[in-house]
Design an enzyme around this catalytic site. Structure first.
Site, short mmCIF file in Angstrom:
data_model
loop_
_atom_site.label_atom_id
_atom_site.label_comp_id
_atom_site.label_asym_id
_atom_site.label_seq_id
_atom_site.Cartn_x
_atom_site.Cartn_y
_atom_site.Cartn_z
CE LYS A 55 89.53 25.74 -35.93
NZ LYS A 55 91.04 25.88 -36.04
CB SER A 305 96.89 23.72 -35.67
OG SER A 305 97.70 24.34 -35.46
C1 PLP Z 1 91.34 26.55 -34.74
C2 PLP Z 1 92.99 26.34 -35.02
C3 PLP Z 1 93.52 26.24 -33.59
C4 PLP Z 1 93.14 26.46 -31.99
O1 PLP Z 1 91.73 24.84 -32.68
P1 PLP Z 1 90.69 24.90 -30.97
O2 PLP Z 1 90.26 23.97 -31.49
O3 PLP Z 1 89.82 26.35 -31.11
O4 PLP Z 1 91.57 24.77 -30.09
C5 PLP Z 1 95.30 25.67 -34.04
N1 PLP Z 1 95.67 26.45 -34.84
C6 PLP Z 1 94.84 26.53 -36.49
C7 PLP Z 1 95.73 26.59 -37.40
C8 PLP Z 1 93.35 27.02 -36.04
O5 PLP Z 1 92.96 27.09 -36.68
#
Ligand code: PLP
Length: 316
Positions: A55, A305
């Site tokens: 993020k 992510s």
């Molecule tokens: C925010 C987030 C997502 C999803 O991302 P988007 O841009 O909202 O689709 C996935 N995994 C993690 C760990 C996140 O913080």
């Protein structure tokens, strides 16, 4: 309406964030490879990113861009990782940061945002309630609202992941990306499809939060009445408007995974990669683990992510 960011916006984001954003590694494991014997699977380790998730890429790009407006403060609504990222970016630029979180926000994520000096306010349980509150605070105080996914600069920042994947492993055939509001997949899809339209972009959602999957099925952007998943970063009830456009244009396939598949992938990756990951970070790989035949002969990247896991998750 704002238009879809281009590859040039993603290059600009890469320049703006260089020196701040880490170029994260692609991880692999021979033991995991035995689960997909006919494919080669690598993991883009955004759990090792600054603030513990991808993020910061979008948030830092956005906050840098709005500096020209001389903001007196910034505000956002986030159940966690986006809030931490905005808090980090605000602290970097010595700007006051206000974050509206749901009453159900994991304590570990709230504490991290406070640790970066942000003011945290609890409000309701739905994203609509939080966003409304954050936007009205922005209006009252002349702060700039930093959206979590439905924004060209946020999308462009997340897209820098796509550039890194292409630089590190140009032989990749398929890229698996989890979908929350759709910022992450929008950016990665624009970057990769603009440069390499031959690569397949696959979105993955928990079955209890299948907003992009259901939108594609119905042919228009839908809102879920309720959503649930252990993957708290993916529980958004609706993909963003701009994200919907990006996903329709650039994403080849959208699939769902069950809670059991996410938990299985979580443990597999925790034990085999020795990686600290959060459940949202295991969802994309979960699809590969449960569909090994789908990837025969392919080089596959699954995005991890984030890694901001609370203690409770380890009791799964
Ligand atoms: C925010 C987030 C997502 C999803 O991302 P988007 O841009 O909202 O689709 C996935 N995994 C993690 C760990 C996140 O913080």
């Amino acid at each position: 309406m704002t238009s879809i960011p281009t590859i040039l916006d993603i290059y600009t984001a890469q320049r703006r964030t260089s020196g701040i954003i880490k170029h994260t590694p692609l991880l692999s494991s021979t033991l995991i490879d035995r689960k997909l014997p006919d494919a080669s699977l690598r993991f883009k380790a955004e759990n090792l990113q600054r603030t513990g998730s991808f993020k910061i890429r979008g948030a830092f790009n956005k906050v840098t861009e709005i500096l020209a407006q001389n903001p007196v403060g910034i505000v956002t609504a986030s159940s966690g990782n986006h809030g931490q990222a905005v808090a980090w970016a605000g602290k970097h630029y010595q700007m006051p940061v206000h974050i509206v979180v749901p009453e159900t926000a994991p304590a570990s994520k709230v504490l991290a945002s406070q640790g970066y000096g942000a003011t945290v306010e609890y409000c309701g349980t739905t994203s609509l309630e939080r966003i409304e509150r954050a936007q009205s605070l922005a209006h009252q105080n002349n702060w700039v609202y930093i959206p979590p996914f439905d924004d060209p600069q946020i999308i462009a920042g997340q897209g820098t992941i796509g550039l890194e994947i292409l630089a590190d492993w140009p032989e990749v055939h398929s890229v698996l990306v989890p979908i929350g509001g759709g910022g992450l997949i929008s950016g990665i899809a624009i970057a990769i499809k603009s440069l390499r339209p031959d690569i397949t972009l696959i979105g993955v959602e928990p079955i209890g939060a299948a907003k992009a999957w259901e939108s594609r099925r119905q042919g228009h952007r839908i809102t879920l009445n309720q959503s649930h998943s252990i993957a708290d970063g993916l529980k958004t009830s609706q993909i963003g408007e701009l994200n919907d456009l990006c996903i329709s244009t650039y994403v080849d396939e959208i699939h769902t995974v069950t809670e059991a598949e996410i938990i299985e992938a979580f443990w597999l990756m925790t034990s085999r990669l020795k990686a600290v990951i959060e459940p949202s970070g295991a969802a994309a790989a979960a699809f590969a683990f449960s569909h090994p035949d789908r990837f025969t002969g392919q080089n596959v990247v699954a995005i991890i992510s984030g890694g901001n896991v609370g203690r409770g998750t380890f009791s799964l």
